[in-house]
Design a protein around this motif. Sequence first.
Motif, PDB file in Angstrom:
ATOM      1  N   ARG A 198       8.523  13.431   1.574  1.00  0.00           N
ATOM      2  CA  ARG A 198       8.506  12.145   2.285  1.00  0.00           C
ATOM      3  C   ARG A 198       8.480  10.940   1.336  1.00  0.00           C
ATOM      4  N   GLY A 199       8.515  11.215   0.051  1.00  0.00           N
ATOM      5  CA  GLY A 199       8.457  10.110  -0.905  1.00  0.00           C
ATOM      6  C   GLY A 199       7.107   9.426  -0.944  1.00  0.00           C
ATOM      7  N   CYS A 200       6.049  10.211  -0.700  1.00  0.00           N
ATOM      8  CA  CYS A 200       4.684   9.664  -0.684  1.00  0.00           C
ATOM      9  C   CYS A 200       3.909  10.135  -1.905  1.00  0.00           C
ATOM     10  N   GLU A 201       2.718   9.599  -2.068  1.00  0.00           N
ATOM     11  CA  GLU A 201       1.780  10.131  -3.041  1.00  0.00           C
ATOM     12  C   GLU A 201       0.993  11.276  -2.409  1.00  0.00           C
ATOM     13  N   MET A 240       0.843  -1.200   0.000  1.00  0.00           N
ATOM     14  CA  MET A 240       0.000   0.000   0.000  1.00  0.00           C
ATOM     15  C   MET A 240       0.880   1.252   0.000  1.00  0.00           C
ATOM     16  N   ASN A 241       0.647   2.137  -0.951  1.00  0.00           N
ATOM     17  CA  ASN A 241       1.416   3.374  -1.013  1.00  0.00           C
ATOM     18  C   ASN A 241       0.986   4.325   0.090  1.00  0.00           C
ATOM     19  N   GLU A 242       1.973   4.906   0.778  1.00  0.00           N
ATOM     20  CA  GLU A 242       1.644   5.920   1.770  1.00  0.00           C
ATOM     21  C   GLU A 242       1.268   7.214   1.058  1.00  0.00           C
ATOM     22  N   THR A 243       0.300   7.924   1.629  1.00  0.00           N
ATOM     23  CA  THR A 243      -0.247   9.109   0.972  1.00  0.00           C
ATOM     24  C   THR A 243      -0.436  10.233   1.979  1.00  0.00           C
ATOM     25  N   ILE A 244      -0.068  11.440   1.573  1.00  0.00           N
ATOM     26  CA  ILE A 244      -0.426  12.641   2.318  1.00  0.00           C
ATOM     27  C   ILE A 244      -1.755  13.127   1.762  1.00  0.00           C
ATOM     28  N   TYR A 245      -2.742  13.318   2.637  1.00  0.00           N
ATOM     29  CA  TYR A 245      -4.079  13.690   2.186  1.00  0.00           C
ATOM     30  C   TYR A 245      -4.430  15.130   2.547  1.00  0.00           C
ATOM     31  N   ALA A 246      -4.943  15.846   1.548  1.00  0.00           N
ATOM     32  CA  ALA A 246      -5.589  17.136   1.801  1.00  0.00           C
ATOM     33  C   ALA A 246      -7.049  16.848   2.119  1.00  0.00           C
ATOM     34  N   LEU A 247      -7.569  17.477   3.160  1.00  0.00           N
ATOM     35  CA  LEU A 247      -8.923  17.207   3.637  1.00  0.00           C
ATOM     36  C   LEU A 247      -9.837  18.402   3.376  1.00  0.00           C
ATOM     37  N   GLY A 248     -11.053  18.137   2.891  1.00  0.00           N
ATOM     38  CA  GLY A 248     -12.013  19.210   2.677  1.00  0.00           C
ATOM     39  C   GLY A 248     -13.077  18.781   1.689  1.00  0.00           C
ATOM     40  N   PHE A 249     -14.035  19.674   1.429  1.00  0.00           N
ATOM     41  CA  PHE A 249     -15.071  19.367   0.449  1.00  0.00           C
ATOM     42  C   PHE A 249     -14.640  19.783  -0.959  1.00  0.00           C
ATOM     43  N   PHE A 250     -13.886  20.853  -1.072  1.00  0.00           N
ATOM     44  CA  PHE A 250     -13.247  21.273  -2.333  1.00  0.00           C
ATOM     45  C   PHE A 250     -14.251  21.662  -3.421  1.00  0.00           C
ATOM     46  N   ASP A 251     -15.374  22.244  -3.066  1.00  0.00           N
ATOM     47  CA  ASP A 251     -16.326  22.672  -4.088  1.00  0.00           C
ATOM     48  C   ASP A 251     -15.732  23.814  -4.903  1.00  0.00           C
ATOM     49  N   GLY A 252     -15.629  23.631  -6.202  1.00  0.00           N
ATOM     50  CA  GLY A 252     -15.024  24.629  -7.088  1.00  0.00           C
ATOM     51  C   GLY A 252     -13.541  24.434  -7.299  1.00  0.00           C
ATOM     52  N   VAL A 253     -12.878  23.795  -6.326  1.00  0.00           N
ATOM     53  CA  VAL A 253     -11.414  23.621  -6.364  1.00  0.00           C
ATOM     54  C   VAL A 253     -10.770  24.976  -6.699  1.00  0.00           C
ATOM     55  N   HIS A 254     -10.956  25.918  -5.791  1.00  0.00           N
ATOM     56  CA  HIS A 254     -10.565  27.301  -6.034  1.00  0.00           C
ATOM     57  C   HIS A 254      -9.149  27.618  -5.528  1.00  0.00           C
TER      58      HIS A 254
END
Length: 295
Positions: free
Chosen positions: A32-35, A1-15
């Motif tokens: 960190r060498g992650c996705e 399993m690839n480790e991932t840094i996640y951005a959190l939010g609803f992101f409506d519009g992706v502004h």
Amino acid sequence: MNETIYALGFFDGVHIGHAALLRQCRALAEGRGCEAGVVTFGSHPDTLVSGSTPPLINTPRDREKLLRENFSMDTVITLPFDAHMREMPWQDFLDMLRREGAAGFVCGEDFRFGYRGQGSAALLKSYCEQRGLAAAVVPEQTIDGIRVSSTYIRTQIQSGDMATAVKFLGHPHILTGPVLHGHQLGRRLGIPTANLALPQGLAVPRYGVYACRCLVDGRSYSAVTNVGTRPTVDGRGVTVEPWILDYEGDLYEREITLEFHRFLRPERKFDTLQELKEEILRNARQTRDFFDAEC
């Protein structure tokens, strides 16, 4: 399993405000060498939390399209915001994502999550520090002293101020969908239009004519687009009808993406179809001039 840094939010519009989170997410991931990934929701949390749903800027599909194509996110997880999610304690939410390979998180400074919004950016950062995870909290973004938010952008779209909406989005407002069969009026006028449905729940741009770009099979064309009820021909219901300039071919049931750039004029009723045709031709010249000036 690839480790991932996640951005959190609803992101409506992706502004532009979201873009700051996504850039920080990518920077942490590369360090960190992650996705780099995003965790969002299929429906707006307010639907269950407060019982009201704001009109959205994008469909979930267009939101993912922007996240992947404009910001090169490796992973986009769209979770259902159901009763189980609403009741989930904030720590359990982060634990769940860690089991899916999360190596860190990025959020905005006003981000709230978990049961009754008890999770905060400060608590998320503390959670990550205690577990050796990457974390970043991104301050709000402003343009000309105005906070960049989906709510503000939604208002500009609905008022027809597409230029300001584009400025705060950082990219054109988009709508993707299949071309539907219409009444063939445009074809009879020598101005063949495509017809797109406006999905329920989306913010409706002010009725009128817009200078757009239309993406068909990876190619971009200028397009004069009418949003409204077609009062000259006693239309029923809201339609989105682009006349794709310099394109020839059958588009029925094929998928296209419209990029809204500039509002040209309000929708109005013309006395004759000839007057309507002459005005559309004038709008076509305006559209060509607009994009020629942009190049």
